[in-house]
Scaffold this active site. Structure first.
Site, short mmCIF file in Angstrom:
data_model
loop_
_atom_site.label_atom_id
_atom_site.label_comp_id
_atom_site.label_asym_id
_atom_site.label_seq_id
_atom_site.Cartn_x
_atom_site.Cartn_y
_atom_site.Cartn_z
N LYS A 143 0.97 -1.13 -0.08
CA LYS A 143 0.00 -0.22 0.02
C LYS A 143 0.90 1.11 0.08
CE LYS A 143 -3.76 -2.31 2.44
NZ LYS A 143 -4.46 -2.66 3.60
N GLN A 201 -3.86 -1.57 9.90
CA GLN A 201 -3.93 -2.82 9.13
C GLN A 201 -4.61 -3.79 10.22
OE1 GLN A 201 -3.04 -3.60 5.95
NE2 GLN A 201 -3.92 -5.47 6.45
N ASP A 210 -10.42 3.41 5.09
CA ASP A 210 -11.16 2.22 4.73
C ASP A 210 -12.54 2.15 4.65
OD1 ASP A 210 -9.05 0.29 4.26
OD2 ASP A 210 -8.49 -0.02 6.55
#
Ligand code: NDP
Length: 297
Positions: A52, A96, A119
């Site tokens: 990412k 994460q 997210d």
């Protein structure tokens, strides 16, 4: 002829379109910045985070890399999140998953500033999505919407069947499919582990989204001719390769391709789109934080 949907190519187009948005924000003196926070017991998480970060760097998005030891108390993670929330130079925050057992992941999500929640998992952002005015659409289902659009698959009036009801894939996918909006207007069925006679449901599908996390368990016998198959699954199975494993989806590609009008491969289908849509949300977050109008693809 079955169309093999090329997620790498569509993701490259999304990134190219985002590049001009990044450049225009940078021209106005603001560099988009994504903070990644890693405190994960899953060894694969480190790879995901570095992928990412690399995606960001390629587009000119700065990254902030925060790593915590697994035995640190939950409060240490919450303090990091609070600091990033307050930092005006940080536009997006990604923690994460998974986090260690002693950390309540729900609390982690609730502590991230919803404006920086790239997210799209904060309850406020979930609520907005359900209510029909999303701020940040979760990356995987949003990427699937883009893939379908790029493949000229119109969802309107179609039977969409989703296998899996997770918070990150199945549920938001269903919410996007039922929106009265482009990429929505589908008649949507959500299946899960308690669904009876799964094959009867999947055979109804014009569009099938497989997200159960079980290697190759949906095969051609469970599909009707002409279906569009979106395989979200990424499963490691033992194989005679250099690494000792290979990645397979939730769909048995060969038999499903025999029925489908279009199908995503694994790898190279949904995965690249998930990554591209994280960049999309980060650029969107930057525009919102810096109060700059950005043109998004
Ligand atoms: P979860 O494990 O969180 O959810 C799996 C879902 O599948 C659950 O809702 C479960 O039902 C359902 N399920 C399990 N067994 C069956 C069955 N026999 N029949 C019908 N439904 C079943 O998985 P995720 O949503 O996080 O991920 C799914 C897959 O997608 C994984 O392989 C993951 O690696 C991959 N993934 C890929 C991404 C990408 O970018 N390509 C992004 C995210 C995930 P129940 O709720 O009843 O337990």
């Amino acid at each position: 002829m079955t169309d093999r949907i090329d997620g790498e190519a569509v993701a490259a187009d999304v990134r190219a379109d985002l590049q001009s948005a990044v450049d225009s924000v940078a021209d106005r003196g603001h560099r988009p910045t994504l903070a990644t926070v890693l405190m994960s017991p899953d060894p694969a998480s480190e790879t995901y985070v570095s992928m990412k970060q690399r995606d960001c760097e390629e587009l000119g998005i700065d990254t902030r890399d925060v790593e915590l030891d697994l035995d640190e108390p939950a409060e240490a993670l919450f303090d990091v999140i609070e600091e990033l929330n307050r930092d005006d130079d940080v536009d997006g925050i990604l923690v994460q998953s998974p986090v260690p057992d002693h950390v309540d992941y729900r609390e982690v999500l609730e502590r991230i500033d919803p404006e920086k929640d790239v997210d799209g998992f904060h309850p406020e952002n979930v609520g907005r999505l359900v209510a029909g005015y999303p701020r940040y659409k979760p990356c995987t289902p949003h990427g699937i919407q883009k893939l379908l659009d790029a493949t000229d698959v119109d969802t309107e009036g179609k039977e969409a069947v989703i296998v899996g009801r997770s918070r990150i894939v199945g549920k938001p996918m269903a919410n996007l499919f039922i929106q009265k909006a482009p990429g929505g207007n589908a008649t949507t069925t959500v299946c899960h582990s308690r669904t009876e006679d799964l094959a009867a449901k999947t055979r109804r599908a014009d569009i099938l989204v497989a997200a159960a996390g079980i290697p190759e368990f949906i095969d051609g016998s469970m599909l009707s001719p002409g279906v569009v198959v979106i395989d979200v699954g990424i499963n490691r199975v033992d194989a005679d390769t250099e690494k000792g494993y290979e990645l397979v989806g939730d769909v048995d590609f060969e038999s499903a391709a025999g029925k489908a009008s279009a199908i995503t491969p694994v790898p190279g289908g949904v995965g690249p789109m998930t990554r591209a849509m994280l960049l999309y949300n980060t650029v969107k977050a930057t525009g919102r934080q810096a109060d700059i109008e950005v043109e998004l693809p």
